[in-house]
Design a protein around this motif. Structure first.
Motif, PDB file in Angstrom:
ATOM      1  N   UNK A   8      -0.526  19.220  -3.577  1.00  0.00           N
ATOM      2  CA  UNK A   8       0.443  18.576  -4.148  1.00  0.00           C
ATOM      3  C   UNK A   8       1.162  17.917  -2.924  1.00  0.00           C
ATOM      4  N   UNK A   9       1.641  18.853  -2.107  1.00  0.00           N
ATOM      5  CA  UNK A   9       2.404  18.341  -0.822  1.00  0.00           C
ATOM      6  C   UNK A   9       1.487  17.520  -0.011  1.00  0.00           C
ATOM      7  N   UNK A  10       0.224  17.895   0.173  1.00  0.00           N
ATOM      8  CA  UNK A  10      -0.625  16.934   1.066  1.00  0.00           C
ATOM      9  C   UNK A  10      -0.583  15.523   0.433  1.00  0.00           C
ATOM     10  N   UNK A  11      -0.628  15.364  -0.942  1.00  0.00           N
ATOM     11  CA  UNK A  11      -0.699  13.997  -1.611  1.00  0.00           C
ATOM     12  C   UNK A  11       0.934  13.378  -1.152  1.00  0.00           C
ATOM     13  N   UNK A  12       1.834  14.143  -1.223  1.00  0.00           N
ATOM     14  CA  UNK A  12       3.137  13.666  -0.982  1.00  0.00           C
ATOM     15  C   UNK A  12       3.387  13.246   0.238  1.00  0.00           C
ATOM     16  N   UNK A  13       2.674  14.046   1.159  1.00  0.00           N
ATOM     17  CA  UNK A  13       2.678  13.680   2.956  1.00  0.00           C
ATOM     18  C   UNK A  13       1.806  12.436   2.825  1.00  0.00           C
ATOM     19  N   UNK A  14       0.690  12.220   2.284  1.00  0.00           N
ATOM     20  CA  UNK A  14       0.145  10.892   2.403  1.00  0.00           C
ATOM     21  C   UNK A  14       0.833   9.628   1.952  1.00  0.00           C
ATOM     22  N   UNK A  15       1.474  10.003   1.023  1.00  0.00           N
ATOM     23  CA  UNK A  15       2.575   8.871   0.601  1.00  0.00           C
ATOM     24  C   UNK A  15       3.661   8.593   1.329  1.00  0.00           C
ATOM     25  N   UNK A  16       3.875   9.361   2.374  1.00  0.00           N
ATOM     26  CA  UNK A  16       4.842   9.321   3.220  1.00  0.00           C
ATOM     27  C   UNK A  16       6.228   9.771   2.706  1.00  0.00           C
ATOM     28  N   UNK A  17       6.276  10.595   1.589  1.00  0.00           N
ATOM     29  CA  UNK A  17       7.400  10.976   0.737  1.00  0.00           C
ATOM     30  C   UNK A  17       7.850  12.263   1.567  1.00  0.00           C
ATOM     31  N   UNK A  18       7.295  13.199   1.949  1.00  0.00           N
ATOM     32  CA  UNK A  18       7.607  14.380   2.509  1.00  0.00           C
ATOM     33  C   UNK A  18       6.954  14.545   4.039  1.00  0.00           C
ATOM     34  N   UNK A  19       7.358  15.458   4.923  1.00  0.00           N
ATOM     35  CA  UNK A  19       7.100  15.834   6.288  1.00  0.00           C
ATOM     36  C   UNK A  19       6.958  17.330   5.997  1.00  0.00           C
ATOM     37  N   UNK A  20       6.211  17.869   7.021  1.00  0.00           N
ATOM     38  CA  UNK A  20       6.271  19.479   7.229  1.00  0.00           C
ATOM     39  C   UNK A  20       6.606  19.611   8.785  1.00  0.00           C
ATOM     40  N   UNK A  75       0.805  -1.413   0.105  1.00  0.00           N
ATOM     41  CA  UNK A  75       0.064   0.044  -0.109  1.00  0.00           C
ATOM     42  C   UNK A  75       0.864   1.217   0.076  1.00  0.00           C
ATOM     43  N   UNK A  76       1.833   1.256   0.835  1.00  0.00           N
ATOM     44  CA  UNK A  76       3.046   2.458   0.724  1.00  0.00           C
ATOM     45  C   UNK A  76       3.374   2.596  -0.491  1.00  0.00           C
ATOM     46  N   UNK A  77       3.955   1.547  -1.157  1.00  0.00           N
ATOM     47  CA  UNK A  77       4.417   1.637  -2.548  1.00  0.00           C
ATOM     48  C   UNK A  77       3.567   2.383  -3.401  1.00  0.00           C
ATOM     49  N   UNK A 123       1.589   9.172  -6.138  1.00  0.00           N
ATOM     50  CA  UNK A 123       1.909  10.575  -5.941  1.00  0.00           C
ATOM     51  C   UNK A 123       3.009  10.946  -6.942  1.00  0.00           C
ATOM     52  N   UNK A 124       4.208  10.113  -7.272  1.00  0.00           N
ATOM     53  CA  UNK A 124       4.924  10.478  -8.238  1.00  0.00           C
ATOM     54  C   UNK A 124       4.585  10.299  -9.632  1.00  0.00           C
ATOM     55  N   UNK A 125       3.636   9.813  -9.817  1.00  0.00           N
ATOM     56  CA  UNK A 125       2.982   9.935 -11.457  1.00  0.00           C
ATOM     57  C   UNK A 125       2.794  11.294 -11.783  1.00  0.00           C
ATOM     58  N   UNK A 126       2.713  12.307 -10.895  1.00  0.00           N
ATOM     59  CA  UNK A 126       2.488  13.613 -11.369  1.00  0.00           C
ATOM     60  C   UNK A 126       3.771  14.471 -11.608  1.00  0.00           C
ATOM     61  N   UNK A 127       3.936  15.387 -12.823  1.00  0.00           N
ATOM     62  CA  UNK A 127       5.513  16.004 -12.668  1.00  0.00           C
ATOM     63  C   UNK A 127       5.322  17.014 -11.984  1.00  0.00           C
ATOM     64  N   UNK A 128       4.451  17.840 -11.378  1.00  0.00           N
ATOM     65  CA  UNK A 128       4.855  18.732 -10.553  1.00  0.00           C
ATOM     66  C   UNK A 128       4.876  18.218  -9.205  1.00  0.00           C
ATOM     67  N   UNK A 129       4.667  17.146  -8.710  1.00  0.00           N
ATOM     68  CA  UNK A 129       4.826  16.383  -7.450  1.00  0.00           C
ATOM     69  C   UNK A 129       6.462  15.760  -7.665  1.00  0.00           C
ATOM     70  N   UNK A 130       6.809  15.440  -8.984  1.00  0.00           N
ATOM     71  CA  UNK A 130       8.245  14.725  -9.040  1.00  0.00           C
ATOM     72  C   UNK A 130       9.258  16.073  -9.074  1.00  0.00           C
TER      73      UNK A 130
END
Length: 119
Positions: free
Chosen positions: A52-64, A7-9, A15-22
């Motif tokens: 976009x950041x929220x999506x990356x957070x939900x995926x565990x790729x970023x934190x605030x 599920x994490x993968x 999340x990384x499918x979007x060019x802005x998020x990448x």
């Protein structure tokens, strides 16, 4: 691999499918940044960047974090390592297959060369 890892993968790759998020992940690889700093190169609103950041957070790729008035966004290297490990596992399998094919082709080349020398 267990269901949680799968599920994490899935979330990370989605999340990384979007060019802005990448692009955000690429920018964060150089260090933390605020939403306004991350929004600068894009012709979209800071609210869109926040989503976009929220999506990356939900995926565990970023934190605030909170730093006085600032809320910098940080890349989460362990999440990227998990993605890299998953990719490497399959890359190594294919590399081994190519090495085996190279060996077979080299043996065939040696056989053909040996037969041509006999003529």
């Amino acid at each position: 691999m267990n269901a949680d890892s799968e599920a994490r993968l899935d979330r990370a790759f989605q999340a990384l499918a979007d060019p802005v998020r990448r692009a955000i992940v690429a920018r964060l690889s150089t260090g933390p940044a605020t939403v306004n700093e991350l929004a600068e190169p894009f012709a979209i609103t800071t609210q869109a960047i926040s989503r976009h950041i929220h999506v990356l957070e939900e995926a565990g790729l970023v934190t605030r974090t909170r730093d006085a008035q600032r809320r910098p966004v940080h890349l989460e290297p362990s999440a990227l390592e998990e993605l890299t490990s998953w990719i490497d596992r399959y890359r190594l399998v294919h590399e081994q297959q190519y090495r085996s094919l190279d060996s077979v082709l080299a043996d065939l080349g040696d056989t053909v060369t040996h037969k041509e020398k006999k003529k």
